[in-house]
Scaffold this active site. Structure first.
Site, PDB file in Angstrom:
ATOM      1  N   GLU A  58      68.817  63.082  42.070  1.00 41.55           N
ATOM      2  CA  GLU A  58      69.530  64.604  42.683  1.00 41.55           C
ATOM      3  C   GLU A  58      70.852  64.930  41.948  1.00 41.55           C
ATOM      4  O   GLU A  58      71.517  66.173  41.826  1.00 41.55           O
ATOM      5  CB  GLU A  58      69.648  64.327  44.092  1.00 41.55           C
ATOM      6  N   ASP A  85      58.909  61.809  39.798  1.00 38.16           N
ATOM      7  CA  ASP A  85      58.924  60.979  38.845  1.00 38.16           C
ATOM      8  C   ASP A  85      57.586  61.032  38.257  1.00 38.16           C
ATOM      9  O   ASP A  85      56.548  61.014  38.880  1.00 38.16           O
ATOM     10  CB  ASP A  85      59.271  59.615  39.553  1.00 38.16           C
ATOM     11  N   LYS A 114      60.355  57.936  15.756  1.00 40.88           N
ATOM     12  CA  LYS A 114      60.355  56.532  15.881  1.00 40.88           C
ATOM     13  C   LYS A 114      58.911  56.298  16.166  1.00 40.88           C
ATOM     14  O   LYS A 114      58.351  55.152  16.344  1.00 40.88           O
ATOM     15  CB  LYS A 114      61.162  55.970  16.890  1.00 40.88           C
ATOM     16  N   VAL A 157      71.628  65.756  16.851  1.00 46.76           N
ATOM     17  CA  VAL A 157      73.181  65.651  16.249  1.00 46.76           C
ATOM     18  C   VAL A 157      73.752  65.918  17.761  1.00 46.76           C
ATOM     19  O   VAL A 157      73.558  66.850  18.418  1.00 46.76           O
ATOM     20  CB  VAL A 157      73.647  66.833  15.369  1.00 46.76           C
ATOM     21  N   ARG A 189      73.425  62.019  23.432  1.00 46.50           N
ATOM     22  CA  ARG A 189      74.150  60.978  24.057  1.00 46.50           C
ATOM     23  C   ARG A 189      73.882  59.798  23.208  1.00 46.50           C
ATOM     24  O   ARG A 189      72.555  59.438  22.960  1.00 46.50           O
ATOM     25  CB  ARG A 189      73.436  60.799  25.490  1.00 46.50           C
ATOM     26  N   VAL A 239      74.983  58.554  16.839  1.00 50.86           N
ATOM     27  CA  VAL A 239      76.072  58.278  16.011  1.00 50.86           C
ATOM     28  C   VAL A 239      77.252  59.123  15.950  1.00 50.86           C
ATOM     29  O   VAL A 239      78.451  58.575  15.812  1.00 50.86           O
ATOM     30  CB  VAL A 239      75.446  57.784  14.460  1.00 50.86           C
ATOM     31  N   THR A 254      75.887  50.518   9.700  1.00 56.01           N
ATOM     32  CA  THR A 254      74.945  49.087  10.027  1.00 56.01           C
ATOM     33  C   THR A 254      74.415  48.789   8.613  1.00 56.01           C
ATOM     34  O   THR A 254      74.303  47.684   8.272  1.00 56.01           O
ATOM     35  CB  THR A 254      73.841  49.565  10.627  1.00 56.01           C
ATOM     36  N   ARG A 280      70.882  46.987  13.057  1.00 53.21           N
ATOM     37  CA  ARG A 280      70.614  46.203  14.524  1.00 53.21           C
ATOM     38  C   ARG A 280      69.357  46.075  14.717  1.00 53.21           C
ATOM     39  O   ARG A 280      68.277  46.534  14.032  1.00 53.21           O
ATOM     40  CB  ARG A 280      71.314  47.488  15.529  1.00 53.21           C
ATOM     41  N   GLU A 333      65.658  48.501  14.619  1.00 55.95           N
ATOM     42  CA  GLU A 333      66.279  49.658  13.664  1.00 55.95           C
ATOM     43  C   GLU A 333      65.362  49.674  12.539  1.00 55.95           C
ATOM     44  O   GLU A 333      65.350  48.613  11.957  1.00 55.95           O
ATOM     45  CB  GLU A 333      67.885  49.648  13.565  1.00 55.95           C
TER      46      GLU A 333
HETATM   47  N1  LIG Z   1      67.780  62.694  21.544  1.00 53.19           N
HETATM   48  C1  LIG Z   1      67.206  62.514  20.434  1.00 53.19           C
HETATM   49  O1  LIG Z   1      67.793  62.400  19.694  1.00 53.19           O
HETATM   50  C2  LIG Z   1      65.674  62.610  20.650  1.00 53.19           C
HETATM   51  C3  LIG Z   1      65.160  62.519  19.068  1.00 53.19           C
HETATM   52  C4  LIG Z   1      63.644  62.792  19.180  1.00 53.19           C
HETATM   53  C5  LIG Z   1      62.995  62.918  20.219  1.00 53.19           C
HETATM   54  N2  LIG Z   1      63.525  62.945  21.565  1.00 53.19           N
HETATM   55  C6  LIG Z   1      62.880  63.185  22.698  1.00 53.19           C
HETATM   56  O2  LIG Z   1      63.015  64.383  23.390  1.00 53.19           O
HETATM   57  C7  LIG Z   1      62.743  64.209  24.847  1.00 53.19           C
HETATM   58  C8  LIG Z   1      64.160  64.440  25.607  1.00 53.19           C
HETATM   59  O3  LIG Z   1      65.310  63.792  25.078  1.00 53.19           O
HETATM   60  P1  LIG Z   1      66.630  63.949  25.635  1.00 53.19           P
HETATM   61  O4  LIG Z   1      67.542  63.572  24.544  1.00 53.19           O
HETATM   62  O5  LIG Z   1      66.689  65.153  26.477  1.00 53.19           O
HETATM   63  O6  LIG Z   1      66.547  62.695  26.887  1.00 53.19           O
HETATM   64  P2  LIG Z   1      67.603  62.472  27.911  1.00 53.19           P
HETATM   65  O7  LIG Z   1      68.908  63.125  27.873  1.00 53.19           O
HETATM   66  O8  LIG Z   1      67.881  61.002  28.215  1.00 53.19           O
HETATM   67  O9  LIG Z   1      66.816  63.059  29.288  1.00 53.19           O
HETATM   68  C9  LIG Z   1      65.804  62.311  29.838  1.00 53.19           C
HETATM   69  C10 LIG Z   1      65.412  63.231  31.158  1.00 53.19           C
HETATM   70  O10 LIG Z   1      64.359  62.495  31.684  1.00 53.19           O
HETATM   71  C11 LIG Z   1      64.308  62.345  32.903  1.00 53.19           C
HETATM   72  N3  LIG Z   1      63.596  61.301  33.426  1.00 53.19           N
HETATM   73  C12 LIG Z   1      63.695  59.932  33.039  1.00 53.19           C
HETATM   74  N4  LIG Z   1      62.761  59.028  33.524  1.00 53.19           N
HETATM   75  C13 LIG Z   1      62.042  59.905  34.318  1.00 53.19           C
HETATM   76  C14 LIG Z   1      60.854  59.917  35.153  1.00 53.19           C
HETATM   77  N5  LIG Z   1      60.323  58.533  35.175  1.00 53.19           N
HETATM   78  N6  LIG Z   1      60.400  60.681  35.637  1.00 53.19           N
HETATM   79  C15 LIG Z   1      61.054  62.162  35.572  1.00 53.19           C
HETATM   80  N7  LIG Z   1      61.860  62.179  34.638  1.00 53.19           N
HETATM   81  C16 LIG Z   1      62.539  61.358  34.150  1.00 53.19           C
HETATM   82  C17 LIG Z   1      65.757  61.945  33.056  1.00 53.19           C
HETATM   83  O11 LIG Z   1      66.376  62.346  34.416  1.00 53.19           O
HETATM   84  P3  LIG Z   1      66.347  61.313  35.612  1.00 53.19           P
HETATM   85  O12 LIG Z   1      67.080  60.283  35.000  1.00 53.19           O
HETATM   86  O13 LIG Z   1      67.069  62.023  36.715  1.00 53.19           O
HETATM   87  O14 LIG Z   1      65.108  61.037  35.984  1.00 53.19           O
HETATM   88  C18 LIG Z   1      66.492  63.097  32.135  1.00 53.19           C
HETATM   89  O15 LIG Z   1      66.298  64.513  32.854  1.00 53.19           O
HETATM   90  C19 LIG Z   1      62.374  62.556  25.024  1.00 53.19           C
HETATM   91  O16 LIG Z   1      61.010  62.531  25.192  1.00 53.19           O
HETATM   92  C20 LIG Z   1      62.684  61.878  23.751  1.00 53.19           C
HETATM   93  O17 LIG Z   1      61.840  60.926  23.394  1.00 53.19           O
HETATM   94  C21 LIG Z   1      64.988  62.833  21.833  1.00 53.19           C
END
Ligand SMILES: NC(=O)c1ccc[n+]([C@@H]2O[C@H](COP(=O)([O-])OP(=O)(O)OC[C@H]3O[C@@H](n4cnc5c(N)ncnc54)[C@H](OP(=O)(O)O)[C@@H]3O)[C@@H](O)[C@H]2O)c1
Length: 350
Positions: free
Chosen positions: A54, A82, A148, A190, A193, A196, A214, A273, A276
């Site tokens: 929340e 969830d 990945k 890029v 959170r 790199v 790395t 790591r 990786e």
């Molecule tokens: N960031 C990257 O570099 C990257 C690259 C390629 C692909 N992706 C993919 O893009 C997608 C989004 O990534 P992102 O970077 O936006 O991730 P993020 O910033 O970690 O956000 C994840 C979101 O999912 C929610 N969440 C986690 N567990 C949950 C659950 N069990 N039920 C409902 N909500 C849940 C989190 O909120 P709460 O914790 O409040 O639930 C948050 O809103 C992911 O599928 C990821 O695999 C990301």
């Protein structure tokens, strides 16, 4: 190559016009950018953000209140839930037209240490999303994947591959309901959170005299959040069901990235790591049999499609990639050097 090809991936039409869009994981990096983009540039009827925490929802609401007028904000709903809880999704997805599934656990070490948690969110969560979409007759679904997931070597990647398979196969279940599911797969965002770029930035701000590398052979794909959001929206428009869409995006050596960010700072190799890869891959040679090339993206078509879809093979001017083709960060023709990376970061981060 010194300048990145900064494709914007913009959709040709408004794919959400008059529609109710639900974003799982809507408070994450991707979700926040998607909501801002939809409110600013598109005309959805309603946007529902589904996530667990929340506080993140409260903060996101505050952030949006500073950016948008009340009439835009009145389209927003914040729904606590969830993806592991199918009953909750059944409620949340009522009258929803489009689902964008971004919720995931995505930290590689955390997934290795807590495998059942990662499986519950990324795999069982995907099954629940599919079930709730079907029972609520959602029209279109895009699930986010990652490089990945291609030939995975860690549990995070393996769960995302399983999730990709669940969404691709879901088209076989939709029958007269007609829901169309597809997957979008891309590489590192890029500035996201834990990645790199913010890590190097923090070290440099603290006055670091050297940057840890790395492995000096390591390469990675790069995409901006804006591109990721536009790519997802354009895939909503293109999908016939069952595709894995892969954008054409640049790749770099990690050493060139460090040089671009701090040309005078020493780089120290600290070793790869656990979990990786040296290079990431988005399309494997085995996928090449069902992969088509468009101007700005590749499309891996479903191999087990028991439903009617128009293959890209039938679209004039679109060709299959050569057999044995693979798309990896070390064989990507769009390799940026340090100058190219500077240009990319200027556009992607400023
Ligand atoms: N960031 C990257 O570099 C990257 C690259 C390629 C692909 N992706 C993919 O893009 C997608 C989004 O990534 P992102 O970077 O936006 O991730 P993020 O910033 O970690 O956000 C994840 C979101 O999912 C929610 N969440 C986690 N567990 C949950 C659950 N069990 N039920 C409902 N909500 C849940 C989190 O909120 P709460 O914790 O409040 O639930 C948050 O809103 C992911 O599928 C990821 O695999 C990301």
């Amino acid at each position: 190559m010194t300048t990145p090809s900064l494709r914007d991936f913009a959709p040709q039409i408004d794919p959400v016009k008059g529609k109710t869009v639900l974003i799982t994981g809507g408070t994450g990096s991707f979700g926040r950018k998607m909501v801002q983009t939809l409110l600013r540039d598109f005309d959805p009827k309603k946007i529902i953000i589904l996530s667990r925490d929340e506080l993140k929802q409260y903060e996101m609401r505050g952030e949006l209140e500073e950016m948008f007028p009340a009439d835009k904000l009145s389209r927003l709903r914040f729904f606590l839930g969830d993806v592991r809880d199918r009953n909750r999704l059944e409620l949340a997805f009522r009258s929803v037209d489009i689902v964008i599934h971004a919720a995931a656990l995505k930290q590689v070490p955390a997934a290795e240490y807590n495998p059942s948690e990662c499986i519950a969110t990324n795999i069982s969560g995907a099954e629940n999303v599919v079930a709730a979409c079907l029972s609520n007759r959602v029209q279109r679904v895009v699930a986010l994947s990652t490089d990945k997931a291609c030939s995975p070597i860690n549990l995070y990647g393996a769960t995302k591959l399983a999730s990709d398979k669940i969404f691709v196969a879901a088209n076989n279940l939709s029958g007269d309901i007609g829901t169309r599911f597809c997957v979008v797969r891309y590489g590192n965002v890029v500035g996201s959170r834990g990645s790199v770029v913010p890590f190097f930035k923090r070290l440099l701000a603290q006055g670091a005299k050297e940057l840890p590398i790395t492995d000096d052979r390591m390469t990675r794909f790069w995409i901006s959040l804006d591109q990721g959001v536009a790519f997802v929206l354009s895939c909503l428009e293109l999908s016939q069901g069952g595709e894995i869409f892969v954008p054409k995006i640049p790749a770099t050596l990690v050493t060139d990235l460090a040089t671009a960010m701090a040309p005078k700072v020493k780089q120290t190799v600290v070793g790869i790591r656990p979990g990786e890869k040296l290079h990431e891959m988005m399309i494997s040679a085995d996928d090449s049999r069902s992969t088509f090339e468009l101007d700005d993206r590749y499309v891996i078509e479903p191999e087990f499609a028991e439903y009617t879809r128009k293959s890209f093979a039938k679209v004039r001017g679109i060709k299959k990639v050569p057999e044995g083709f693979f798309y990896a960060s070390d064989n990507n023709p769009e390799r940026l050097d340090a100058d190219g990376i500077k240009a990319m970061m200027k556009v992607y981060l400023e």
